[in-house]
Design an enzyme around this catalytic site. Structure first.
Site, PDB file in Angstrom:
ATOM      1  CB  THR A 156     -26.838  -2.359  44.823  1.00  0.00           C
ATOM      2  OG1 THR A 156     -27.089  -2.304  46.231  1.00  0.00           O
ATOM      3  CG2 THR A 156     -27.195  -1.044  44.181  1.00  0.00           C
ATOM      4  CD  GLN A 266     -31.353  -8.791  54.580  1.00  0.00           C
ATOM      5  OE1 GLN A 266     -31.065  -9.732  55.333  1.00  0.00           O
ATOM      6  NE2 GLN A 266     -30.657  -7.668  54.572  1.00  0.00           N
ATOM      7  CB  THR A 324     -12.112  -8.851  34.669  1.00  0.00           C
ATOM      8  OG1 THR A 324     -11.583  -8.465  33.408  1.00  0.00           O
ATOM      9  CG2 THR A 324     -11.376 -10.061  35.205  1.00  0.00           C
ATOM     10  CB  CYS A 412     -28.549   1.619  51.826  1.00  0.00           C
ATOM     11  SG  CYS A 412     -27.856   0.062  51.326  1.00  0.00           S
TER      12      CYS A 412
HETATM   13  N1  PLP Z   1     -31.829  -5.880  48.930  1.00  0.00           N
HETATM   14  C1  PLP Z   1     -31.958  -6.074  50.259  1.00  0.00           C
HETATM   15  C2  PLP Z   1     -33.236  -6.621  50.803  1.00  0.00           C
HETATM   16  C3  PLP Z   1     -30.893  -5.783  51.115  1.00  0.00           C
HETATM   17  O1  PLP Z   1     -31.025  -5.978  52.425  1.00  0.00           O
HETATM   18  C4  PLP Z   1     -29.696  -5.280  50.548  1.00  0.00           C
HETATM   19  C5  PLP Z   1     -28.549  -4.928  51.421  1.00  0.00           C
HETATM   20  O2  PLP Z   1     -28.727  -4.377  52.480  1.00  0.00           O
HETATM   21  C6  PLP Z   1     -29.612  -5.109  49.157  1.00  0.00           C
HETATM   22  C7  PLP Z   1     -30.704  -5.414  48.401  1.00  0.00           C
HETATM   23  C8  PLP Z   1     -28.360  -4.584  48.503  1.00  0.00           C
HETATM   24  O3  PLP Z   1     -27.387  -5.595  48.472  1.00  0.00           O
HETATM   25  P1  PLP Z   1     -25.825  -5.210  48.349  1.00  0.00           P
HETATM   26  O4  PLP Z   1     -25.425  -4.659  49.681  1.00  0.00           O
HETATM   27  O5  PLP Z   1     -25.160  -6.528  48.043  1.00  0.00           O
HETATM   28  O6  PLP Z   1     -25.697  -4.249  47.250  1.00  0.00           O
END
Ligand code: PLP
Length: 468
Positions: A156, A266, A324, A412
């Site tokens: 993210t 992914q 950090t 999410c």
């Molecule tokens: N992009 C994709 C395709 C994802 O599947 C995810 C997580 O589910 C993310 C971004 C976000 O990654 P993170 O959980 O490390 O923030």
């Protein structure tokens, strides 16, 4: 103390640390797979609980277990006992368990190697060297130079940094000549919500049409013009596993002045990634999808590409990301990446077998399904299917009660009861999307677990259809 045999059934690789503590007074046999857990437990006395937040299960061969348990309680400081049943985890696209080899690599950095990599003393410099080695490892894996990789707190943050970084730079440094961002409706919320935010800041967001989940190349060519600042697309979709033809997309975008950002969260560890071959200007990855720790990721920023940093503060990460660094996390990500690449072929073979087995068992038990994606164009770790006339949320909850963990879509958005926006964008009807389940498999998934899952689905289906 007399050494007794303790069988330790690890439900999470984090419990390796606990195993080491058991070893003080007992011969310990470890079984990292749930399969072993399920097979052996009925014959023995089982104690389960939570130690320092980690689930554990111990089955004693020795019938004099009470005295033993007290020793355990005292020695491990067990705070809480819960009747946790063994789970079959089929939600690897949400996150993966930590590989025990990654944990081993991280441990010294949680204990003795704690210095701040920014410090100029010898301890700090040792850590800085370790970070640079990890940067080089990751750069080699994705085909770039070490100084083109910055560490972040995960997918993210990488995506936010890429999209906002490019947009703010254009707006504040380049006179905001280019204003359009091209993306797709099936992107992860990290991309979609960042795009929505940028729209509120005056940028224009356009969604490219899809054909079976794949971006239409002709539509992309038509959409690109001198106004286009950025194209942002995922390599592999998190809900249906569809792989975008990034090499072709990259070639098209490269002919224009637009930047290309790739969400490869992914894709990493499942398909080879080379930023040169796909002509990416920016690329995001995350460690927790590849048996690495959570809360750590990386962003590739091509040397010639300028972004305006999102975080202000210290001069870490070539002044592109202040703060950090999460040293244990980064070290773990480096190890997880190397293991993932080394074992990619073996894992993919295993996943093909698992998915085939799943489909064969569904057919054998006459369970009616609708596939929500084409198997040929999606990766073997995923199966997104609908069970006609069964509510997906109900099925997911009942599977959970039976110890089978699945999801409906992106973690999410898991709290939302709405049908998956990705499935709807793929042209799947609301009704079909409402009865969908995403099964995602991993390197620890076994055929026996699949059999239990299919039996559970059959049981639930019978219960629900009797009620109707
Ligand atoms: N992009 C994709 C395709 C994802 O599947 C995810 C997580 O589910 C993310 C971004 C976000 O990654 P993170 O959980 O490390 O923030």
């Amino acid at each position: 103390m007399k050494r007794r045999v303790v069988k330790y059934y690890s439900t999470t690789p984090m419990s390796l640390h606990t195993i080491m503590r058991f070893e003080k007074y007992a011969k310990v046999e470890t079984f990292p797979l749930l399969k072993t857990y399920r097979v052996n437990v009925p014959h023995q006395l089982l104690i389960q609980g939570i130690i320092n937040g980690y689930q554990f299960s111990v089955a004693y061969k020795n019938e004099n277990w009470q005295a033993h348990e007290q020793v355990l309680d005292a020695d491990l400081g067990i705070e809480e006992k819960e009747n946790v049943t063994a789970k079959i985890y089929l939600d690897y696209n949400a996150t993966t368990p930590l590989d025990p080899r990654v944990l081993q690599k991280i441990m010294p950095f949680l204990q003795n190697l704690y210095a701040n990599p920014q410090s100029s003393h010898s301890l700090g410099q040792k850590i800085e060297n370790e970070l640079q080695n990890t940067r080089s490892k990751i750069a080699k894996i994705i085909g770039c130079s070490a100084h083109e990789v910055i560490f972040t707190s995960g997918g993210t943050e990488s995506i936010n940094t890429a999209l906002k970084g490019i947009a703010y730079h254009e707006k504040n440094v380049c006179g905001h000549k280019r204003n359009t961002i091209l993306t797709a409706a099936t992107e992860h919320s990290a991309t979609l919500r960042t795009c929505a935010f940028l729209q509120s800041q005056g940028f224009v967001i356009k969604y490219l049409p899809l054909e079976n989940g794949i971006v239409s190349l002709s539509a992309l060519e038509q959409a690109l013009d001198e106004q286009t600042l950025l194209v942002t697309l995922m390599y592999v979709n998190n809900e249906v596993g569809v792989v975008q033809p990034l090499e072709k997309i990259g070639k098209i975008v490269q002919k224009t002045s637009a930047f290309l950002h790739v969400d490869a969260v992914q894709a990493l560890g499942k398909i080879p990634i080379n930023v040169q071959e796909i002509h990416a200007d920016l690329l995001s990855i995350s460690a927790h999808k590849i048996y690495g720790p959570k809360g750590v990721g990386a962003l590739y920023i091509k040397e010639q590409v300028d972004i305006l940093p999102v975080l202000q503060g210290g001069s870490q990460e070539y002044k592109q990301r202040a703060g950090t660094q999460n040293v244990p996390g980064i070290i773990g990500m480096g190890e997880a990446c190397q293991i993932a690449i080394r074992e990619m072929e073996k894992n993919n073979c295993h996943l093909h077998t698992i998915r085939q087995h799943f489909l064969q068992q569904l057919a054998k038990k006459h369970i009616n399904i609708q596939l929500n994606h084409e198997l040929q164009t999606s990766l073997p770790n995923i199966l997104n299917i609908s069970f006609p006339s069964i509510d997906g949320d109900m099925l997911m909850m009942m599977l959970d009660e039976k110890g089978v963990i699945v999801s409906r879509g992106s973690a999410c958005n898991a709290k939302s009861q709405q049908p998956s926006a990705t499935l709807l964008a793929l042209g799947i009807t609301k009704e079909q999307a409402q009865s969908s389940i995403r099964f995602s498999f991993g390197k620890y998934t076994t055929s026996e677990e699949i059999d239990i899952c299919i039996d559970s689905i059959l049981d639930i289906k019978n219960i629900l259809t009797r009620k109707q």
